[in-house]
Design a protein around this motif. Structure first.
Motif, PDB file in Angstrom:
ATOM      1  N   VAL A  76       0.927  -1.275   0.087  1.00 21.74           N
ATOM      2  CA  VAL A  76      -0.064  -0.086   0.170  1.00 21.74           C
ATOM      3  C   VAL A  76       0.856   1.376  -0.013  1.00 21.74           C
ATOM      4  N   PHE A  77       0.506   2.394  -0.894  1.00 24.83           N
ATOM      5  CA  PHE A  77       1.159   3.504  -0.740  1.00 24.83           C
ATOM      6  C   PHE A  77       0.061   4.531   0.181  1.00 24.83           C
ATOM      7  N   SER A  78       0.724   5.056   1.360  1.00 23.45           N
ATOM      8  CA  SER A  78      -0.263   5.722   2.104  1.00 23.45           C
ATOM      9  C   SER A  78       0.348   7.205   2.111  1.00 23.45           C
ATOM     10  N   PHE A  79      -0.564   8.273   1.946  1.00 23.43           N
ATOM     11  CA  PHE A  79      -0.232   9.446   1.968  1.00 23.43           C
ATOM     12  C   PHE A  79      -0.770  10.505   2.982  1.00 23.43           C
ATOM     13  N   GLU A  80      -0.423  11.369   3.443  1.00 24.36           N
ATOM     14  CA  GLU A  80      -1.023  12.381   4.620  1.00 24.36           C
ATOM     15  C   GLU A  80      -0.754  13.684   3.993  1.00 24.36           C
ATOM     16  N   HIS A  81      -1.571  14.584   3.695  1.00 27.69           N
ATOM     17  CA  HIS A  81      -1.312  15.844   3.134  1.00 27.69           C
ATOM     18  C   HIS A  81      -0.009  15.952   2.091  1.00 27.69           C
ATOM     19  N   ALA A  82      -0.332  14.959   1.206  1.00 29.97           N
ATOM     20  CA  ALA A  82       0.884  15.135  -0.033  1.00 29.97           C
ATOM     21  C   ALA A  82       0.462  15.576  -1.096  1.00 29.97           C
ATOM     22  N   THR A  83       1.282  16.361  -1.669  1.00 27.00           N
ATOM     23  CA  THR A  83       0.757  16.842  -3.097  1.00 27.00           C
ATOM     24  C   THR A  83       0.436  16.069  -4.023  1.00 27.00           C
ATOM     25  N   LEU A  84      -0.247  16.464  -5.168  1.00 30.51           N
ATOM     26  CA  LEU A  84      -0.360  15.211  -6.469  1.00 30.51           C
ATOM     27  C   LEU A  84       0.982  15.009  -7.091  1.00 30.51           C
ATOM     28  N   GLU A  85       1.859  16.080  -6.801  1.00 33.10           N
ATOM     29  CA  GLU A  85       3.264  15.873  -7.773  1.00 33.10           C
ATOM     30  C   GLU A  85       3.917  14.835  -6.954  1.00 33.10           C
ATOM     31  N   ASP A  86       4.020  14.855  -5.557  1.00 34.69           N
ATOM     32  CA  ASP A  86       4.746  13.989  -4.778  1.00 34.69           C
ATOM     33  C   ASP A  86       4.093  12.577  -5.012  1.00 34.69           C
ATOM     34  N   ILE A  87       2.815  12.685  -4.946  1.00 35.20           N
ATOM     35  CA  ILE A  87       2.212  11.104  -5.096  1.00 35.20           C
ATOM     36  C   ILE A  87       2.490  10.659  -6.578  1.00 35.20           C
ATOM     37  N   MET A  88       2.515  11.440  -7.445  1.00 30.91           N
ATOM     38  CA  MET A  88       2.843  11.050  -9.034  1.00 30.91           C
ATOM     39  C   MET A  88       4.511  10.545  -8.925  1.00 30.91           C
ATOM     40  N   ASP A  89       5.222  11.253  -8.101  1.00 30.02           N
ATOM     41  CA  ASP A  89       6.689  10.800  -8.080  1.00 30.02           C
ATOM     42  C   ASP A  89       6.860   9.389  -7.723  1.00 30.02           C
ATOM     43  N   VAL A  90       6.077   8.999  -6.699  1.00 28.86           N
ATOM     44  CA  VAL A  90       5.778   7.677  -6.252  1.00 28.86           C
ATOM     45  C   VAL A  90       5.395   6.604  -7.271  1.00 28.86           C
ATOM     46  N   LEU A  91       4.274   6.908  -7.791  1.00 33.39           N
ATOM     47  CA  LEU A  91       3.688   6.227  -8.855  1.00 33.39           C
ATOM     48  C   LEU A  91       4.581   5.945  -9.986  1.00 33.39           C
ATOM     49  N   GLU A  92       5.207   6.984 -10.641  1.00 36.84           N
ATOM     50  CA  GLU A  92       6.164   6.937 -11.772  1.00 36.84           C
ATOM     51  C   GLU A  92       7.088   5.631 -11.333  1.00 36.84           C
ATOM     52  N   ARG A  93       7.620   5.514 -10.188  1.00 37.07           N
ATOM     53  CA  ARG A  93       8.705   4.680  -9.871  1.00 37.07           C
ATOM     54  C   ARG A  93       8.068   3.015  -9.902  1.00 37.07           C
ATOM     55  N   TRP A  94       6.817   3.069  -9.436  1.00 31.38           N
ATOM     56  CA  TRP A  94       6.310   1.942  -9.138  1.00 31.38           C
ATOM     57  C   TRP A  94       5.598   1.266 -10.673  1.00 31.38           C
ATOM     58  N   TYR A  95       5.195   2.268 -11.277  1.00 24.64           N
ATOM     59  CA  TYR A  95       4.483   1.799 -12.592  1.00 24.64           C
ATOM     60  C   TYR A  95       5.451   2.082 -13.684  1.00 24.64           C
ATOM     61  N   ASP A  96       6.625   2.558 -13.455  1.00 23.34           N
ATOM     62  CA  ASP A  96       7.655   2.737 -14.688  1.00 23.34           C
ATOM     63  C   ASP A  96       7.096   3.425 -15.743  1.00 23.34           C
ATOM     64  N   MET A  97       6.284   4.761 -15.348  1.00 25.64           N
ATOM     65  CA  MET A  97       5.914   5.483 -16.046  1.00 25.64           C
ATOM     66  C   MET A  97       6.542   7.065 -15.887  1.00 25.64           C
ATOM     67  N   GLU A  98       5.976   8.101 -17.035  1.00 23.36           N
ATOM     68  CA  GLU A  98       6.354   9.484 -16.873  1.00 23.36           C
ATOM     69  C   GLU A  98       5.019  10.016 -16.715  1.00 23.36           C
ATOM     70  N   VAL A  99       4.983  11.056 -15.855  1.00 19.78           N
ATOM     71  CA  VAL A  99       3.761  11.768 -15.741  1.00 19.78           C
ATOM     72  C   VAL A  99       4.104  13.387 -15.992  1.00 19.78           C
ATOM     73  N   THR A 100       3.285  13.976 -16.833  1.00 19.95           N
ATOM     74  CA  THR A 100       3.429  15.119 -16.799  1.00 19.95           C
ATOM     75  C   THR A 100       2.042  15.898 -16.597  1.00 19.95           C
ATOM     76  N   PHE A 101       1.992  17.412 -16.252  1.00 20.18           N
ATOM     77  CA  PHE A 101       0.869  17.985 -15.858  1.00 20.18           C
ATOM     78  C   PHE A 101       0.391  19.035 -16.981  1.00 20.18           C
ATOM     79  N   GLY A 102      -0.642  18.892 -17.595  1.00 17.62           N
ATOM     80  CA  GLY A 102      -1.170  20.083 -18.402  1.00 17.62           C
ATOM     81  C   GLY A 102      -1.750  20.907 -17.836  1.00 17.62           C
ATOM     82  N   ASP A 103      -1.892  21.246 -16.578  1.00 14.00           N
ATOM     83  CA  ASP A 103      -2.410  22.489 -15.826  1.00 14.00           C
ATOM     84  C   ASP A 103      -1.522  22.726 -14.574  1.00 14.00           C
ATOM     85  N   ASP A 104      -0.825  23.658 -14.791  1.00 14.09           N
ATOM     86  CA  ASP A 104       0.169  24.134 -13.699  1.00 14.09           C
ATOM     87  C   ASP A 104      -0.341  24.284 -12.336  1.00 14.09           C
ATOM     88  N   ARG A 105      -1.562  24.364 -12.021  1.00 16.26           N
ATOM     89  CA  ARG A 105      -2.055  24.421 -10.626  1.00 16.26           C
ATOM     90  C   ARG A 105      -2.312  22.917 -10.165  1.00 16.26           C
TER      91      ARG A 105
END
Length: 412
Positions: free
Chosen positions: A341-370
């Protein structure tokens, strides 16, 4: 199944265990005190499970009764074994969603801590665009590099066997060696275990120390240890959870974890223990090394200073600035990754995606800078498919849609 065979997830799911943690009485306190006295090796597992139950039961804003009933029905439709939980108490939003994540595999980030987007500027939802989705959850796999440079691929279904080490493709186990110093090669061979993105692996070192390695990690270690002398390993980069074989079983030998990342910048961080459980996170693309103590006591040396950590404490060492801070943290969030399980507390979406990028071996970019700064709390089951996670994100109305092109994801 007997309690002595339980892991953290089993304890969290056990009704009597939950009752003891959330509503203890004299009878349950006496039972668990006696049981832990008889099974001291389970103290760390029980402590983590207690924190998991307590976190699941954290009080936050409640769902409507209609939503609660719908969520419970989904949980019960998928796995009837959690039925006994429903009538224990009125569970909070966080509790329900995290139970769903742990027991069913439901993506639990639906509980939104902080919404930083203007609802009027997000625009309408749009159907996702999927082109050759190549993203899959990570698996047990690693590369073992021997002293002579030979590389051995380790993965499920592939057996590797030598006189001093064996692997069934899911774990690597070294033969216990306790020769006296005079009968031992003063410089035993060194092996390196490398975990790629999209991988994880478990290893038992020659002294009996257990190590769980997360995605994109590398551990360097000797194939044998000499009792009475320091047992040193290097977490070259990445994240690892250590359950150290006590020094009392090795003629007082201390166990040390070196961090070459700090050394490469003229600094030094050494975690020294006698026998305990702790987590180190030292990714190459992160400026901070995180050392978190779960059980026991460790001495962390850096730049001529020493920090003594107690359970639930985390030391954050800034590699660039050569400075560190000590704080109390929720250990469950830090170490849940090794329990699936990946567990997050007050984590930003960017930080969450950093974790998921490693586990799913993927690259994530944001189309909205907010989007990167939106914060969440919740849990994600590591077996979940990436599209199920992204659909859950759409359900929070944080993102309007997403695109997948091969192993690339764009959030909009």
């Amino acid at each position: 199944m007997a309690y002595e065979d339980y892991d953290i997830a089993d304890f969290i799911q056990d009704k009597d265990f939950q009752q003891w943690v959330l509503e203890p009485d004299g009878r349950s306190e006496a039972f668990w005190a006696d049981w832990l006295a008889d099974h001291p090796e389970k103290k760390g597992t029980v402590a983590q499970a207690r924190r998991g139950v307590q976190q699941l039961a954290g009080e936050v804003e409640h769902l409507s009764q209609t939503d609660i009933d719908a969520l419970w029905q989904r949980i019960l439709d998928n796995r009837g074994r959690v039925r006994s939980l429903k009538h224990q108490r009125r569970w909070s939003t966080r509790t329900l969603l995290r139970i769903a994540a742990v027991f069913v595999g439901i993506m639990a980030i639906t509980f939104l801590i902080k919404q930083q987007l203007d609802q009027n500027t997000k625009g309408p939802m749009a159907p996702p665009i999927i082109v050759d989705n190549q993203i899959t959850p990570g698996t047990d796999r690693a590369t073992l590099t021997l002293e002579d440079g030979t590389e051995v691929a380790l993965e499920k279904g592939r057996v590797y066997q030598t006189p001093n080490v064996s692997s069934n493709g899911e774990e690597l186990v070294y033969v216990s060696s306790r020769a006296e110093p005079q009968n031992r090669n003063p410089q035993p061979a060194t092996n390196t275990l490398t975990i790629p993105r999209g991988g994880q692996f478990f290893i038992i070192l020659a002294d009996g120390t257990k190590v769980w390695l997360n995605s994109e990690s590398q551990l360097r270690y000797p194939v044998a240890f000499t009792d009475g002398e320091a047992r040193e390993v290097e977490l070259v980069y990445g994240e690892a959870y250590f359950e150290v074989s006590p020094s009392t079983e090795h003629k007082g030998s201390h166990f040390k974890v070196l961090s070459p990342r700090a050394q490469s910048r003229g600094n030094n961080q050494i975690v020294e223990v006698l026998g305990t459980q702790f987590n180190i996170r030292a990714y190459a693309d992160e400026p901070v090394i995180y050392t978190t103590l779960v059980e026991g006591k460790v001495a962390l040396a850096h730049d001529g200073k020493t920090e003594d950590l107690l359970p639930d404490q985390q030391f954050r060492y800034d590699v660039e600035n050569r400075s560190g801070t000590l704080s109390t943290v929720n250990v469950y969030d830090v170490v849940a990754w090794r329990q699936g399980v990946f567990s997050f507390e007050h984590a930003t979406l960017e930080d969450i995606m950093d974790v998921l990028e490693r586990w799913y071996d993927m690259e994530v970019t944001f189309g909205d800078d907010r989007l990167p700064s939106v914060e969440y709390s919740g849990s994600i089951n590591k077996r979940y498919q990436i599209e199920e996670i992204l659909r859950a994100l759409i359900g929070t109305e944080t993102i309007r849609t997403y695109e997948i092109h091969g192993n690339r994801v764009i959030l909009k």
